[in-house]
Every structure is written in structure tokens, then in C-alpha cells.
Design an enzyme around this catalytic site. Structure first.
Site, PDB file in Angstrom:
ATOM      1  N   GLU A  15     -13.418  35.155  12.716  1.00 12.38           N
ATOM      2  CA  GLU A  15     -12.128  35.313  11.591  1.00 12.38           C
ATOM      3  C   GLU A  15     -11.266  35.597  12.125  1.00 12.38           C
ATOM      4  O   GLU A  15     -10.229  36.869  11.884  1.00 12.38           O
ATOM      5  CB  GLU A  15     -12.847  36.479  10.612  1.00 12.38           C
ATOM      6  CG  GLU A  15     -12.743  37.130   8.827  1.00 12.38           C
ATOM      7  CD  GLU A  15     -12.283  38.091   8.469  1.00 12.38           C
ATOM      8  OE1 GLU A  15     -14.120  38.926   8.063  1.00 12.38           O
ATOM      9  OE2 GLU A  15     -11.806  38.671   8.299  1.00 12.38           O
TER      10      GLU A  15
ATOM     11  N   GLU B 199     -17.938  43.952  11.032  1.00 17.28           N
ATOM     12  CA  GLU B 199     -17.037  45.100  11.036  1.00 17.28           C
ATOM     13  C   GLU B 199     -18.618  45.962  11.229  1.00 17.28           C
ATOM     14  O   GLU B 199     -17.368  46.255   9.895  1.00 17.28           O
ATOM     15  CB  GLU B 199     -15.718  44.207   9.968  1.00 17.28           C
ATOM     16  CG  GLU B 199     -15.134  42.807  10.704  1.00 17.28           C
ATOM     17  CD  GLU B 199     -13.387  43.486  10.057  1.00 17.28           C
ATOM     18  OE1 GLU B 199     -13.468  44.239   9.115  1.00 17.28           O
ATOM     19  OE2 GLU B 199     -13.060  42.187  10.284  1.00 17.28           O
TER      20      GLU B 199
HETATM   21  C1  GAL Z   1     -11.439  41.319   7.675  1.00 21.31           C
HETATM   22  C2  GAL Z   1     -12.965  41.553   6.534  1.00 21.31           C
HETATM   23  C3  GAL Z   1     -12.170  40.737   5.199  1.00 21.31           C
HETATM   24  C4  GAL Z   1     -11.317  41.379   4.760  1.00 21.31           C
HETATM   25  C5  GAL Z   1     -10.101  40.886   5.429  1.00 21.31           C
HETATM   26  C6  GAL Z   1      -8.333  41.235   4.991  1.00 21.31           C
HETATM   27  O1  GAL Z   1     -11.000  42.546   8.249  1.00 21.31           O
HETATM   28  O2  GAL Z   1     -13.284  40.967   7.253  1.00 21.31           O
HETATM   29  O3  GAL Z   1     -13.465  40.948   4.298  1.00 21.31           O
HETATM   30  O4  GAL Z   1     -11.096  42.641   3.945  1.00 21.31           O
HETATM   31  O5  GAL Z   1      -9.965  41.487   7.034  1.00 21.31           O
HETATM   32  O6  GAL Z   1      -7.586  41.272   5.606  1.00 21.31           O
END
Ligand code: GAL
Length: 863
Positions: free
Chosen positions: A514, A435
Site C-alpha cells: 500500500e 495493518e
Molecule cells: C492506510 C490504510 C487504508 C487507508 C489509508 C489512508 O493506512 O490501510 O485503508 O486508511 O491508510 O491513508
């Protein structure tokens, strides 16, 4: 046997077998350090008096010792735990007969800004807390006398990450001695460019260092060993290495009929590299080898050894819950076993290099690893190279995150990560970012082009990826075209773009790097959907919220709380779109930090809580990702005052149907259908008693489960998962406290304070209960059960408590007593199986030297 022990044995075997030929010796150097929190002047110097410092063994994380403080500079990202500056020192002897050897110290990870001195000479500083570093000690050592390593750790600029980083020398430390002619640090590169039914071609590049002034003709022998020790393939070549120089020997040879490596059959081999000059063995160096082929297809997905495979993955941070980031190999192994038990076959190392032990376990246990290096490049949204460039209220990365170090350090950190991990068969992709704002809003292409090129040139056998959120904006910047494979993080609704993007970008290969980010608190429920960034409809389960009383800081376990998409819908997309290579949910385990604000101190995304108790969603994955006969139902069945209220009961099962019974009465059979393929549901007017579910497959019962309404909490059960603790193996025992009613029914709502007392050679490493609002220090001797459960983690290693406070250091009995006011106390008996630790080539030196002693021993004066 844990990894550390295996390593110790390997190096012992090596020294025993080959002592005469001066091979390499690699010894664990974790034990017997002194530590102080603060920044004393002159602490790097040889003659500094550290006798008042605390004695401890590494790995160590001082941050996890607490206390929690709403004003801690680390704030919500760091779990409101302390940071700051700390120092470590260790005095040791170097035997005289090692003169002429090259001696190196290796730190697997120091969080962060680890700065190292030997006998007052500064060896260097490494800001990034996740990458290992090796320093050569040889020219500064006092052979036959006293030596002091001093390490300053500076984690004071907070928050330094978006998550909990811990603080200290939190991974293992190693001392190695080699011949002047030796294999360089991380000096082999092993891969299998050709694999077919008859053979694999094994290619090995070996960087040979020659520290002698004269040129050397070095024989380089490569042998492939099976786990049982049989030699299965070998080759020998020679290389000339000029004096005080290095050279790379490139060899390739055939390995007949290797057993292939995969998550289901993680067949591993060892490549042993032997260096000789004439008949003299100069070095023996071992590297892992797993033979496997990988193919990524933009239409059909991923193929491992020619077979299609879908990645059933989890993202995890590295902290081990109550132990913080301090690496206890057994704690990590326990966690990976829990992943394996529900069919996880892939892990993403969010968002930095995890430990070498993690990599070894991934090879051995069989996980495909997306190996990530960075969460930040130059930009932290509102910071560039550490300078504020826009409103500090902009959403962002960490205020003092890696953007401060990127420009100076990224090449070294990235290449070291590739070097460290390139031989692991578990690694299937290199992820250069998570990100990063450069991908979308700012559309800066220079860095992505540079990093991808660096990886392709240095380690061309795996594709380069990154986890990207807000893909709709990244699609417009041209950034994604530079990646070999695009990771879709859910943020900004990227998980709803798979189909559209697959159509639109004809070269793009995608996977869910993710997704999903569902939240859940163990044992807490709501029937109304609670979504952040709602773009996707998850219907409420009932018209009126049934569980009005649920604390606002807790999240519902019906898979109806989270960010954008829930676990079931995400898996539906991943499993039905053949070109999505797989998914990595956020996260397997709850983690310290990224809590969203005080009083919550944990991220509640895990399907397993902070102290390893599974939540309901754990069983959802087990039902989808394994064939194990199982059924799990939710919610619990203790709802006094809700008699007659309709409560949705859900089941996850590997059966094709299930029947639910309340107090012996059937509530009907539910079967999976196309419309409802992931859970079964009954709407049950609540009545206390017994809820039983029976799972059937093809009409045959395969599993059943029973939960009962518990009466008044009246006692507790105290259990351990291990009774024999070998301190040399750094064994741990995970103790469980479970509250029950008089009849022995688990009570899912009982919260009781428990105090723990230990007699004998053991100590508490951590306690917790999984509650994200728990502020009791992790190393307390009291713990409160949360929704009926609490955990105590014990060790019998020779840490500070045992050395100092325990007179009986013999192998011995450990009696752990747990007390709850008004209830009968419970006792567990464990045994410490060995005393002390193995002998070291570099024994501790506890003398307090006077300046004259030191100069007599020939150490140059230190400024
Ligand atoms: C994502 C990020 C993670 C964590 C997650 C929580 O955007 O890559 O590290 O922060 O959100 O929602």
C-alpha cells in the site's frame, strides 16, 4: 456481455441441454424484492403484510440514497451517510415438479449482519458483510405454492468500518436447485501442481454430497473445455458416498500444451465436473481454470510462467462511486477497463473479499489479485473483542468493526473466502490482514501463527501475506517472520525501509502492498508541497505559492500532496529495487468515506475521481506502465489575473522528449534524464492562449496535446458512452456534461447546476461531479459541474421507477434532457432494446394469502 448475463445463459443452456438428466440449475434471484427501512415486528413471518413496502431490484444499497448529514453516526469513515436497519422480502412460487430437488439460496454479500428466514424459519445470520453465504431451503418450502424469503440487515452500530460499507443486499442473490447427489457449495478445488512445455497436471478435488438415505457409487468425470467449447482433457473416476454423507473425489490428469494465463494473455479454460450414478447425470458443475506458474525470489523478484514480472498495482475499495456498494457489473467492468488502460496488472482487494464478479473479471481481463480477508482481528487498537481497553482517543480501527466478531467468526470467514476464490488463476497471494495492531505495538503472535497455518493447510498453493504499516516496530515483534511474503504499507515510513530490511532479514520477500498514498483533487493545483507525515523531501515547485486561492479541502494534482511519498518517487523505488515485487498504490479510484472530516465526504486518494473522470496522476501511470504513444500536460490553462506569473507546466509522456509551445512560440525541448526520469517541466510565465506539447521518440513525433484558455462559459456538451440499453444485461449509460466557452474550449473552472429530465423507460442511478465537498444526494435529478465536468449514470432495468411509473414498458426510446439556466438545453436519445426480464423457474407470487390458503397448501403453522 456482462457476467450476470453469461451466467444466466449458462444456466439456461444447462437446463435446456440436460433437463432430462436433472442437472443443476442456478438462477439469478435479484428481481422483484420489497424493502423497508426500519425494524418492523414480525417481518420475518410468512403472513406479514409487506404491501406498503418499496419495490425494488437487487443489488441495493440504501445508504447511498443519503442524505449526507454531518451528524450521521457513520461519520467521516462512512461518508456521513445513513446506516440503520432494513428488511427485504420476496414472495415466490416453487413449482411442484421440483419436489425431491435440493433448493439453495445464495447471497453473495449482505452488509451487514444479514439474517435470513424462509417461510418464517430462521436459516441463520452472518455478520461479515463481504462473504457469501448459502442456505438450504428445501425442508421449509411450500412446493407448488407461495414462499417468502425475509432478510433483516443490521448496519446500525456505526462506524462499522474505516470506510464506506453501504447497507443492504448489495451483491447478487442466486437460487440453485440440484439433485440430492450433487457437488457441494464451492465444492471443487482445481489447481495445476505441474506445468511444463508439454503438459499441465490438473488436480481436482470434488466434494460430493449425497442427501439420499442410501449409499451411492458416483462416477466423477472431469473435462477441460476451451472457451470455444472443445474438450481438451478429461478423466473419470468413481467414489462411494455413504447415505446422507459426503466424500471427496481426488483426481489428477494431464492437459496437453495448455496456453498459459497471464495479465497480457488471460487464457482461461473451464473444468466441467459431471456426477453420474449409473447412466443418470446427477450434477454438472463448472469451475474456472487458468494454467500458470508463479515463483517469488527474495533477490530477483517475481516470475510468472518463468518470466520476470513487476506488479503494477492499485488498491481499491469496492464501492462504485455514485452507485454506492450496489453491484452493477457493468460499472465494475468500466472501472477495471480504466485500470487496464494504464497498464495496471495487479489489484489488491482492500480490505475484504470483493464480489465473485470482481474475481471472474480479474481472471478474464488479466489482473493478479492480492486477495485480502480482514482489516481487523481481535484488536481495534483500543478495542479487544469489542471491549474498550484503552483511551478511546487512541488512533484506531472502527469502533464497531470486525474485532467484535473475530473470535466467533474468523475461521468460518477465512475458510469460506479461500473456498470461494481458490480456483481463480488471478489470485496470487492470500492477505490475512491489513495493518492489524497485533503486528506491531502489541506484538501478539498467536493469531498470525494460527491464520497462516490455516491457509497453508487448506490452500497451500499460494503464499500468505499481510499489509503491514509501522514496519520498524513490527520488525521487533517477530510477527513478520510468520508471513511468507511481507507487504509494506507506507504508514510510519515503512516505504523507506525496503533496502535496510532486505539486508537485515535474509529470508524476507517484500512488496509495497500500500504505497504511495498520494492525494489529488481533479483540476486543483498548488506549487507548494503538502505532505502528511513528512519524512522525505519533495521540493516546492516555486518559491511563492502560485495558487493561493486553492480551497484548503482540495489537494494538489502536481503529485506533491499526500502521505510520505509521492507517486513518482514510490515508483522509482519499486522499479529500481529488483527484489521489491511491485507496488499497490492507494488508490485507483476515489471512494466514499474516510474523508478526514466534514465537509469532505470522500477519500481523495484516487487517480480517478468518484465518477470515473481521470485526474492528472492517472496519466503519470500510463506514461510509465504502457507503451501507448501519449502526452499529458498540467495544470489547466485558465488563470485570469496571473498574467506574467511563472507557472510550472509538467508533462507525462511515453516519448523520450517533448517540446512545449505557448501561442505558437517554442518554450524549448525537455528530455528525460537519470535525474529526472518521470516528468518534464517548463517554467512558463502565464499568458492566456494555447499551450501545445509535442512528444517525440527517437526524434519522431508520437503524440501531441493542446489546451486552450477558455473564455466565459457559454454552453455545455452532453454525451453518452452507450446508446443501446438492454435491461436483461443491466446495461448502463455513463453520460458526461462538459462546460465550454462559445468557441468550444473546455472550461476547467466552470461550476453550473444542471437538471436532468428523462422521458421513456430509464432512470437515474447516480449523479456526481468528483468534488469531495459535494453533498447533493447521489440519486438527485440535479448535479453541479465541478471544474467543468459532471456525470449522470442511467439504467433501463425494470427497477421500481419503471415498473410503477412508466406505462410504456415496451422497448422504447429514452430521451434525456439536460438544462442549465440561461443556456440552450441538450438532448440525448437512447434506446431500451428489450422489454422485461427472462422467465424464472421461481416466478414471483403477488397474491396476498389468507391464513387458511396457506395451511391448505400444507405449510406448517409458523410461530
Ligand atoms: C492506510 C490504510 C487504508 C487507508 C489509508 C489512508 O493506512 O490501510 O485503508 O486508511 O491508510 O491513508
Amino acid at each position: 456481455m456482462n457476467t450476470l448475463r453469461i451466467f444466466a445463459l449458462l444456466s439456461l443452456t444447462a437446463s435446456f441441454l440436460f433437463a432430462a438428466e436433472s442437472p443443476r440449475s442456478r438462477e439469478n434471484f435479484d428481481l422483484g424484492w420489497s424493502f423497508v427501512k426500519g425494524d418492523p415486528v414480525d417481518a420475518e413471518k410468512l403472513l406479514f403484510d409487506a404491501s406498503e413496502w418499496r419495490e425494488l431490484d437487487l443489488p441495493h444499497d440504501w445508504s447511498v440514497e443519503g442524505p449526507f448529514d454531518p451528524n450521521a453516526p457513520a461519520g467521516a469513515p462512512g461518508g456521513y451517510l445513513p446506516a440503520g436497519i432494513g428488511w427485504y422480502r420476496k414472495a415466490f412460487k416453487v413449482p411442484e415438479n421440483l419436489e425431491g430437488r435440493r433448493i439453495f439460496i445464495e447471497f453473495d454479500g449482505i452488509y451487514m449482519n444479514g439474517e435470513v428466514w424462509i417461510n418464517g424459519h430462521r436459516l441463520g445470520k452472518r455478520p461479515y458483510g463481504y462473504i457469501g453465504v448459502e442456505y438450504e431451503l428445501t425442508p421449509h418450502l411450500n412446493f407448488g405454492g407461495r414462499n417468502v424469503i425475509a432478510v433483516r440487515v443490521d448496519d446500525s452500530r456505526q462506524p462499522s468500518a474505516r470506510w464506506y460499507g453501504g447497507a443492504g443486499i448489495y451483491r447478487h442473490v442466486w437460487l440453485t436447485h440440484t439433485d440430492p447427489v450433487h457437488v457441494d457449495h464451492w465444492g471443487t478445488y482445481v489447481r495445476t501442481p505441474e506445468v511444463n512445455e508439454q503438459f499441465a497436471t490438473v488436480a481436482v478435488d470434488t466434494t460430493v454430497t449425497n442427501d439420499l438415505p442410501k449409499d451411492q457409487k458416483v462416477t466423477v468425470q472431469q473435462e477441460v473445455f476451451s472457451v470455444e467449447g472443445a474438450i481438451l482433457a478429461k478423466t473419470t473416476g468413481t467414489i462411494k458416498v455413504s447415505g446422507k454423507g459426503e466424500a471427496i473425489a481426488k483426481q489428477s490428469f494431464r492437459f496437453p500444451r495448455p496456453k498459459l494465463w497471464s495479465p497480457d494473455s488471460p487464457n482461461l479454460y473451464t473444468v466441467r465436473t459431471t456426477l453420474k450414478t449409473g447412466d443418470q447425470v446427477r450434477d454438472i458443475y463448472e469451475s474456472p481454470l487458468g494454467v500458470r506458474t508463479l515463483r517469488f525470489d527474495r533477490e530477483e523478484g517475481m516470475f510468472l510462467n518463468g518470466e520476470p514480472i513487476v506488479m503494477r498495482g492499485m488498491c481499491n475499495h469496492q464501492d462504485l462511486g455514485p452507485l454506492g456498494t450496489a453491484l452493477w457489473d457493468e460499472a465494475l467492468e468500466r472501472r477495471l477497463k480504466m485500470m487496464k488502460a494504464i497498464g495496471v496488472n495487479a489489484l489488491r482487494t482492500a480490505h475484504y473479499p470483493h464480489s465473485p464478479e470482481f474475481m471472474r473479471m480479474a481472471d478474464k481481463m488479466g489482473f493478479l489479485v492480492i486477495n485480502e480477508t480482514f482489516d481487523e482481528w481481535r484488536r481495534g487498537w483500543n478495542f479487544v473483542d469489542g471491549q474498550l481497553v484503552s483511551s478511546p482517543n487512541d488512533r484506531g480501527k472502527a469502533r464497531y468493526g470486525y474485532n467484535e466478531y473475530f473470535t466467533e467468526w474468523h475461521e468460518r470467514d477465512l475458510i469460506d473466502h479461500l473456498k470461494r476464490d481458490r480456483n481463480h488463476p488471478s489470485v496470487i497471494m492470500w492477505s490475512i490482514a491489513n495493518e492489524v495492531p497485533e503486528a506491531q505495538k502489541f506484538g501478539e503472535l498467536e493469531t498470525v501463527q494460527k491464520l497462516v497455518k490455516m491457509v497453508h493447510e487448506f490452500e497451500p498453493t499460494r503464499p500468505v501475506t499481510a499489509g503491514i504499516n509501522h514496519i520498524h516496530t513490527a520488525n521487533e515483534t517477530g510477527f513478520l517472520e510468520h508471513l511468507d511474503i511481507v507487504g509494506y504499507n507506507g504508514g510510519g515510513g515503512s516505504c523507506f525501509l525496503y533496502e535496510e530490511d532486505h539486508e537485515r532479514f535474509k529470508d524476507r520477500i517484500i512488496y509495497a502492498s500500500e504505497v504511495p498514498h498520494s492525494l489529488q483533487t481533479r483540476g486543483e493545483y498548488r506549487t507548494h508541497t503538502n505532505y502528511r507525515e513528512e519524512q522525505h523531501e519533495i521540493p516546492n515547485l516555486t518559491e511563492e505559492e502560485v495558487f493561493q486561492e486553492t480551497d484548503a479541502w482540495y489537494e494538489s494534482s502536481y503529485d506533491n500532496a499526500g502521505v510520505r511519498i509521492n507517486a513518482r518517487d514510490s515508483w522509482h523505488l519499486t522499479s529500481t529495487l529488483p527484489y521489491v515485487l511491485g507496488e499497490f498504490r492507494w488508490t485507483g479510484f476515489d471512494y466514499i468515506g474516510e474523508s478526514g472530516g466534514w465537509p469532505r465526504v470522500l477519500g481523495n486518494f484516487g487517480i480517478i475521481d468518484l465518477c470515473n473522470f481521470p485526474k492528472d496522476t492517472y496519466y503519470f501511470y500510463q506514461s510509465q506502465w504502457t507503451d501507448k504513444p501519449m502526452i499529458h500536460i498540467l495544470p489547466h490553462w485558465n488563470w485570469p489575473g496571473k498574467e506574467g506569473t511563472v507557472i510550472p507546466v509538467h508533462a507525462y509522456t511515453t516519448g523520450d522528449e517533448a517540446e512545449l509551445f505557448l501561442n505558437g512560440q517554442s518554450l524549448g525541448v525537455r528530455s528525460f534524464s537519470e535525474a529526472n526520469p518521470y516528468h518534464l517541466e517548463w517554467l512558463v510565465p502565464y499568458a492566456p492562449g494555447e499551450l501545445k506539447a509535442v512528444a517525440r521518440k527517437n526524434g519522431e513525433e508520437i503524440a501531441q496535446t493542446v489546451i486552450r484558455t477558455a473564455g466565459t462559459p457559454a454552453k455545455f456538451v452532453f454525451e453518452t458512452d452507450q446508446t443501446q440499453l438492454d435491461p436483461r444485461e443491466r446495461d448502463l449509460a455513463y453520460l458526461t456534461i462538459r462546460v465550454e466557452d462559445e468557441a468550444g474550449n473546455f472550461h476547467p473552472k466552470a461550476d453550473r447546476w444542471v437538471s436532468i429530465q428523462i422521458k421513456g423507460p430509464a432512470r437515474i442511478l447516480g449523479v456526481h461531479n468528483g468534488d469531495p465537498l459535494n453533498h447533493e444526494p447521489f440519486q438527485s435529478r440535479t448535479v453541479k459541474t465541478f471544474n467543468g465536468l459532471a456525470r449522470v449514470i442511467l439504467t433501463a432495468t425494470t427497477g421500481e421507477d419503471i415498473v410503477k411509473k412508466n406505462e410504456n414498458r415496451e422497448s422504447g426510446e429514452i430521451i434525456v434532457t439536460a438544462r442549465v439556466r440561461g443556456w440552450e438545453s441538450q438532448e440525448l436519445r437512447l434506446k431500451r432494446t428489450h422489454e422485461g426480464t427472462e422467465a424464472s423457474v421461481f416466478p414471483p407470487d403477488n397474491s396476498t394469502p389468507r391464513p387458511t390458503d396457506v395451511y391448505d397448501e400444507g405449510v406448517p403453522p409458523v410461530d
